[in-house]
Design a protein around this motif. Structure first.
Motif, PDB file in Angstrom:
ATOM      1  N   GLY A   8       0.701  -1.139   0.082  1.00  0.00           N
ATOM      2  CA  GLY A   8      -0.075   0.302  -0.057  1.00  0.00           C
ATOM      3  C   GLY A   8       0.443   1.024  -0.006  1.00  0.00           C
ATOM      4  N   PRO A   9       0.257   2.738   0.416  1.00  0.00           N
ATOM      5  CA  PRO A   9       1.244   3.277   0.053  1.00  0.00           C
ATOM      6  C   PRO A   9       1.846   3.947   0.598  1.00  0.00           C
ATOM      7  CG  PRO A   9      -1.362   3.783   1.495  1.00  0.00           C
ATOM      8  CD  PRO A   9      -1.144   2.807   1.119  1.00  0.00           C
ATOM      9  N   ASN A  51      -0.211   3.454  -4.475  1.00  0.00           N
ATOM     10  CA  ASN A  51      -0.895   4.659  -3.696  1.00  0.00           C
ATOM     11  C   ASN A  51      -1.550   4.054  -3.832  1.00  0.00           C
ATOM     12  OD1 ASN A  51       2.089   5.286  -2.028  1.00  0.00           O
ATOM     13  ND2 ASN A  51       1.965   6.023  -3.936  1.00  0.00           N
ATOM     14  N   LEU A  52      -2.700   3.769  -4.589  1.00  0.00           N
ATOM     15  CA  LEU A  52      -3.613   4.630  -4.780  1.00  0.00           C
ATOM     16  C   LEU A  52      -5.703   3.363  -3.874  1.00  0.00           C
ATOM     17  CD1 LEU A  52      -4.304   5.743  -8.475  1.00  0.00           C
ATOM     18  CD2 LEU A  52      -3.634   7.181  -6.590  1.00  0.00           C
ATOM     19  N   VAL A  57      -8.053  -2.408  -4.676  1.00  0.00           N
ATOM     20  CA  VAL A  57      -8.862  -3.000  -4.279  1.00  0.00           C
ATOM     21  C   VAL A  57      -9.000  -3.291  -6.066  1.00  0.00           C
ATOM     22  CG1 VAL A  57     -10.986  -3.007  -5.276  1.00  0.00           C
ATOM     23  CG2 VAL A  57     -10.360  -1.509  -2.954  1.00  0.00           C
ATOM     24  N   ASP A  58      -8.643  -3.202  -6.828  1.00  0.00           N
ATOM     25  CA  ASP A  58      -8.099  -3.990  -8.495  1.00  0.00           C
ATOM     26  C   ASP A  58      -7.896  -4.729  -8.613  1.00  0.00           C
ATOM     27  OD1 ASP A  58     -10.723  -1.630  -9.561  1.00  0.00           O
ATOM     28  OD2 ASP A  58      -9.585  -0.588 -11.140  1.00  0.00           O
ATOM     29  N   ALA A  74      -1.341  -3.026   3.759  1.00  0.00           N
ATOM     30  CA  ALA A  74      -2.504  -2.296   3.426  1.00  0.00           C
ATOM     31  C   ALA A  74      -1.724  -0.529   3.858  1.00  0.00           C
ATOM     32  CB  ALA A  74      -3.901  -2.412   3.503  1.00  0.00           C
ATOM     33  N   ALA A  75      -0.958  -0.892   4.602  1.00  0.00           N
ATOM     34  CA  ALA A  75      -0.490   0.078   4.978  1.00  0.00           C
ATOM     35  C   ALA A  75      -1.541   1.096   5.999  1.00  0.00           C
ATOM     36  CB  ALA A  75       0.887   0.908   4.245  1.00  0.00           C
ATOM     37  N   ALA A  76      -1.172   2.808   5.044  1.00  0.00           N
ATOM     38  CA  ALA A  76      -2.337   3.556   6.374  1.00  0.00           C
ATOM     39  C   ALA A  76      -4.052   3.291   6.331  1.00  0.00           C
ATOM     40  CB  ALA A  76      -2.127   4.862   5.942  1.00  0.00           C
TER      41      ALA A  76
END
Ligand code: DQA
Length: 161
Positions: A8-9, A51-52, A57-58, A74-76
């Motif tokens: 993740g981001p 980062n999105l 999800v995609d 998933a980080a933050a």
């Protein structure tokens, strides 16, 4: 068998961001180590960082029918994303979440976790080594899945006779 690793981001900033918390290792180095382990065990592996939230999800949705397991940090978004949680539930694959830091020992807001309740397991607070532990866990899950599939196939062929 195929594992997809979803990052993740801000994890693309590993090695630069808050080294006192996340250490000096870069994401590419972590992935190189995971790739070695996958190769040694005859498993395919794919890496994805975004980062999105929507892109994550995609990617999780793409795993449906394509992958046998997901390793995700998933980080933050861990602390906020019902969309990522729902995607993990939707694809219904063995999923291990990783956190480099021990999120339970940090700020209060990091104690909220939308992802953990829908994951098979969580690895938290081991630094980048947590990804290796997640790989070990996923390989174990996969060998159990394979054994179960083989047993089912044997039973089915026995019944057909
Ligand atoms: C993290 C912990 C999260 O709270 C944070 O937002 C991150 C990284 C970890 O790996 O420790 O970006 O997921």
């Amino acid at each position: 068998m195929k594992i997809v690793v979803i990052q993740g981001p801000n994890l693309n900033m590993l090695g630069v961001r808050e080294q006192n918390i996340y250490g000096p290792m870069k994401l590419e180095q972590i992935h190189a180590q995971m790739k070695d382990v996958a190769t040694q065990n005859g498993v395919e592996i794919e890496f994805f960082q975004s980062n999105l939230e929507g892109e994550m999800v995609d990617k999780i949705q793409e795993c449906y029918g394509e992958a046998n397991g997901i390793i995700i940090n998933a980080a933050a978004y861990t602390h906020t994303s019902i969309a990522i949680r729902d995607a993990i539930t939707a694809v219904n694959l063995p999923t291990i979440e990783v956190h480099i830091s021990n999120i339970h020992r940090r700020e209060e807001f990091r104690k909220d976790n939308m992802i953990a309740p829908v994951c098979t397991s969580s690895v938290v607070g081991f630094g980048p080594f947590g990804y290796h532990l997640a790989m070990m866990g996923m390989l174990q899950i996969m060998s159990e899945m394979k054994a179960a599939q083989e047993m089912q196939a044997e039973q089915a062929s026995g019944e057909a006779k």
